[in-house]
Design a protein around this motif. Structure first.
Motif, PDB file in Angstrom:
ATOM      1  N   LYS A  15     -91.895  50.633  -6.623  1.00 41.22           N
ATOM      2  CA  LYS A  15     -91.352  50.562  -5.460  1.00 41.22           C
ATOM      3  C   LYS A  15     -90.494  51.780  -4.851  1.00 41.22           C
ATOM      4  CE  LYS A  15     -86.972  50.820  -7.280  1.00 41.22           C
ATOM      5  NZ  LYS A  15     -86.760  52.036  -7.648  1.00 41.22           N
ATOM      6  N   HIS A  22     -77.815  51.776  -6.223  1.00 38.18           N
ATOM      7  CA  HIS A  22     -76.703  51.632  -6.866  1.00 38.18           C
ATOM      8  C   HIS A  22     -75.574  50.585  -6.135  1.00 38.18           C
ATOM      9  CE1 HIS A  22     -77.149  54.558  -9.693  1.00 38.18           C
ATOM     10  NE2 HIS A  22     -77.710  55.212  -8.585  1.00 38.18           N
ATOM     11  N   GLY A 164     -87.536  56.908 -10.716  1.00 37.30           N
ATOM     12  CA  GLY A 164     -86.806  56.355  -9.549  1.00 37.30           C
ATOM     13  C   GLY A 164     -87.777  55.303  -8.980  1.00 37.30           C
ATOM     14  N   GLY A 166     -89.245  52.498 -10.171  1.00 37.58           N
ATOM     15  CA  GLY A 166     -89.368  51.141 -10.677  1.00 37.58           C
ATOM     16  C   GLY A 166     -90.389  51.115 -11.564  1.00 37.58           C
ATOM     17  N   HIS A 211     -82.278  48.519 -18.382  1.00 33.80           N
ATOM     18  CA  HIS A 211     -81.380  49.075 -17.595  1.00 33.80           C
ATOM     19  C   HIS A 211     -79.684  48.763 -17.789  1.00 33.80           C
ATOM     20  CE1 HIS A 211     -83.677  50.156 -13.681  1.00 33.80           C
ATOM     21  NE2 HIS A 211     -84.324  50.684 -14.641  1.00 33.80           N
ATOM     22  N   SER A 215     -79.844  45.377 -10.594  1.00 34.63           N
ATOM     23  CA  SER A 215     -79.429  44.368  -9.484  1.00 34.63           C
ATOM     24  C   SER A 215     -80.692  43.112  -9.589  1.00 34.63           C
ATOM     25  CB  SER A 215     -79.491  45.046  -8.417  1.00 34.63           C
ATOM     26  OG  SER A 215     -80.857  45.637  -8.038  1.00 34.63           O
ATOM     27  N   LYS A 260     -84.334  61.582 -15.729  1.00 35.25           N
ATOM     28  CA  LYS A 260     -83.046  61.112 -15.614  1.00 35.25           C
ATOM     29  C   LYS A 260     -82.789  59.521 -16.298  1.00 35.25           C
ATOM     30  CE  LYS A 260     -84.670  57.771 -12.439  1.00 35.25           C
ATOM     31  NZ  LYS A 260     -84.916  56.375 -12.986  1.00 35.25           N
ATOM     32  N   THR A 262     -81.671  55.942 -15.737  1.00 39.69           N
ATOM     33  CA  THR A 262     -81.262  54.985 -14.852  1.00 39.69           C
ATOM     34  C   THR A 262     -80.029  54.312 -15.712  1.00 39.69           C
ATOM     35  OG1 THR A 262     -83.441  54.683 -14.050  1.00 39.69           O
ATOM     36  CG2 THR A 262     -81.882  52.601 -13.921  1.00 39.69           C
ATOM     37  N   ALA A 351     -82.365  55.527  -9.015  1.00 37.50           N
ATOM     38  CA  ALA A 351     -80.934  55.823  -9.565  1.00 37.50           C
ATOM     39  C   ALA A 351     -80.554  57.251  -9.265  1.00 37.50           C
ATOM     40  CB  ALA A 351     -81.340  55.464 -11.073  1.00 37.50           C
TER      41      ALA A 351
HETATM   42  C1  LIG Z   1     -80.078  52.232  -9.319  1.00 41.19           C
HETATM   43  C2  LIG Z   1     -80.770  51.058  -8.821  1.00 41.19           C
HETATM   44  O1  LIG Z   1     -80.192  50.437  -7.876  1.00 41.19           O
HETATM   45  C3  LIG Z   1     -82.224  51.263  -8.852  1.00 41.19           C
HETATM   46  C4  LIG Z   1     -82.703  51.821 -10.069  1.00 41.19           C
HETATM   47  O2  LIG Z   1     -84.229  52.185  -9.884  1.00 41.19           O
HETATM   48  P1  LIG Z   1     -84.852  53.099 -10.806  1.00 41.19           P
HETATM   49  O3  LIG Z   1     -84.943  52.535 -12.186  1.00 41.19           O
HETATM   50  O4  LIG Z   1     -84.560  54.609 -10.937  1.00 41.19           O
HETATM   51  O5  LIG Z   1     -86.427  53.103 -10.282  1.00 41.19           O
HETATM   52  C5  LIG Z   1     -80.367  50.107 -10.059  1.00 41.19           C
HETATM   53  C6  LIG Z   1     -80.778  48.535  -9.671  1.00 41.19           C
HETATM   54  O6  LIG Z   1     -80.559  48.211  -8.395  1.00 41.19           O
HETATM   55  O7  LIG Z   1     -81.168  47.879 -10.508  1.00 41.19           O
END
Ligand SMILES: C[C@@](O)(CCOP(=O)(O)O)CC(=O)O
Ligand SMILES: Nc1ncnc2c1ncn2[C@@H]1O[C@H](COP(=O)(O)OP(=O)(O)O)[C@@H](O)[C@H]1O
Ligand SMILES: [Mg+2]
Length: 437
Positions: A15, A22, A164, A166, A211, A215, A260, A262, A351
């Motif tokens: 995604k 955040h 980032g 997903g 995580h 969210s 990174k 998350t 993230a």
């Molecule tokens: C930072 C956040 O808003 C998105 C995390 O995205 P990713 O794991 O970096 O793909 C956390 C969330 O909403 O679960």
């Protein structure tokens, strides 16, 4: 009697968060779209022996075999120091009812038990990726199909890991789909809306293993596909609006390939909220309002007027993300270059702290050369990768291996190479043709 496992494949997309990363964790609206051409695939086959549960995750250089009777359910275990199928069943029922009054003692016991299994069996030093992959796998397994053994789980994905986009959620959805089928919770392979709601709920539980406090946006997009406006609710009854006819906004996804965490980034923001509640309240609610405004623009999209408005929101949203400390100098290089070339607006996506950035383009004809310069500079000067991909598309699904070319797909997946090497255009086309909608 060990039942024979007919091979099958589950799949889920990555995604892109357009606005609201955040702040989504704190119940603000967030808008995200599936990245249709970047997906994870999970192949389920018979294991080498009926008493083995086998993982083969070449994208993170992780493979492992557990013994069902020695590592999971040793006959010597008593109900105090072991974990039995009855206890698994109790936790499953509680989660499935969606009751918030989980039997926390039993919950903690399962988490402890899984942690012990990981500590005892992952002899090599616990790499973050391996630990979270094993934790997510085992937590879903003990809930959804603890009675199943003699199965091998092979994951291949062309989603960059930890970037980032997903990837963690797409894996959690693939595992949830597969284990619901193995555990008899799902009967068929075409998913009803009710099935998807159940998959979304369980994959959210899997995301929490990776995580900590997600969210729910990532697993929602990986489950339902398309584009969604999502808002986490305290009572767990999250708001989820699928955005019909999501426009193909001209954009470039750039992967800095800077690793990174998350989990750490989310926890650092939480600390900031604890230390500066009033400041953070203002920032997070502004991010939420940006997501709401962005959603209304995208629902009534007109390239002429909408793109400059979206780019303005991208600029503000990114500035707010910088203010809460989740950008990275490597991401700022992308923003600086797109601003200098005046081709559009850049914000981090996901993230942050590395990973990917999203550049929404003004899409002016005269910008074509500057867009090529933008992509080439990022690749040649910094070694970044650009993705040209459409947004939206299919969410979670099964891939039918019973059709005539199922054997071709199976052979491609049983090679030991990592995902991105096996996904030739021919294989991607076969996978698309065999997708069960
Ligand atoms: C930072 C956040 O808003 C998105 C995390 O995205 P990713 O794991 O970096 O793909 C956390 C969330 O909403 O679960
Ligand atoms: N292709 C894959 N194979 C196995 N595990 C994966 C894969 N992609 C992601 N993961 C799991 O997801 C975790 C990365 O999740 P996260 O840090 O949230 O990154 P992202 O931004 O991609 O969601 C890894 O630690 C691993 O546990
Ligand atoms: Mg993630």
């Amino acid at each position: 009697m060990q039942n024979i496992i007919e091979p099958f494949i589950t799949s889920a997309p990555g995604k892109v968060i357009i606005f609201g990363e955040h702040s989504a964790v704190y119940g603000e609206p967030v808008i995200a779209a599936a990245v249709s051409s970047l997906r994870s695939y999970l192949l389920v086959t018979q294991a080498s022996s009926p008493n083995v549960i086998e993982l083969d995750f070449p994208d993170i250089k992780f493979d492992h075999k557990w013994s069902y009777t020695q590592d999971f359910f040793p006959s010597s275990a008593t109900s105090t120091n072991g974990f039995d199928l009855e206890k698994c069943r109790k936790i499953f029922v509680k989660h499935n009812q969606g009751t918030t009054d989980l039997d926390l003692e039993l919950e903690d016991e399962l988490t402890q038990y899984i942690d012990t299994i990981i500590k005892n069996t992952l002899t090599e030093e616990k790499k973050q990726f391996h630990y979270y992959a094993a934790l997510c796998f085992l937590y879903l397994y003990f809930n959804l199909c603890p009675q199943v053994s003699g199965v091998k789980f092979t994951i291949k994905s062309n989603l960059p890991v930890g970037a980032g986009l997903g990837s963690s959620a797409s894996i959690s959805v693939c595992l949830t789909l597969a284990m619901c089928k193995l555990g008899g919770i799902l009967s068929g392979m075409s998913l009803s809306e009710k099935d998807k709601k159940m998959i979304n709920k369980w994959s959210y539980i899997g995301e929490k293993c990776t995580h900590g406090t997600p969210s729910g946006i990532d697993n929602a997009v990986a489950t339902f596909g398309g584009a969604v406006l999502f808002q986490k609710q305290v009572d767990g009854k999250n708001k989820l609006e699928v955005i019909e006819n999501f426009p193909q906004i001209p954009m470039i996804l750039t992967n800095t390939k800077i690793p990174k965490s998350t989990k750490k980034l989310i926890s650092d923001v939480r600390k900031l909220c604890e230390e500066n509640p009033k400041i953070m309240k203002g920032i997070l609610s502004s991010m939420g309002y940006i997501a709401e405004t962005g959603a209304s623009i995208l629902k009534k999209f007109d390239a002429q007027t909408s793109l400059p408005q979206l780019i303005e929101l991208v600029r503000i949203n990114h500035g707010l993300l910088v203010s809460i400390g989740v950008s990275h100098p490597g991401l700022e290089k992308i923003k600086l270059l797109s601003d200098t070339l005046k081709i559009g607006g850049t914000k981090l996506t996901g993230a942050g702290g590395g990973g990917c950035a999203l550049t929404i383009l003004l899409d002016h004809e005269e910008d074509r050369l500057k867009i090529e310069e933008f992509k080439n500079t990022l690749h040649e000067r910094y070694g970044y990768d650009n993705f040209d991909t459409d947004l939206g598309g299919t969410g979670s699904c099964f891939i039918d291996l019973s059709k005539k070319n199922g054997g071709e797909i199976l052979n491609a997946f049983t090679e030991n190479s990592a995902g991105d090497q096996i996904f030739t255009p021919e294989l991607l086309q076969l996978l698309q043709l065999n997708t069960i909608l």
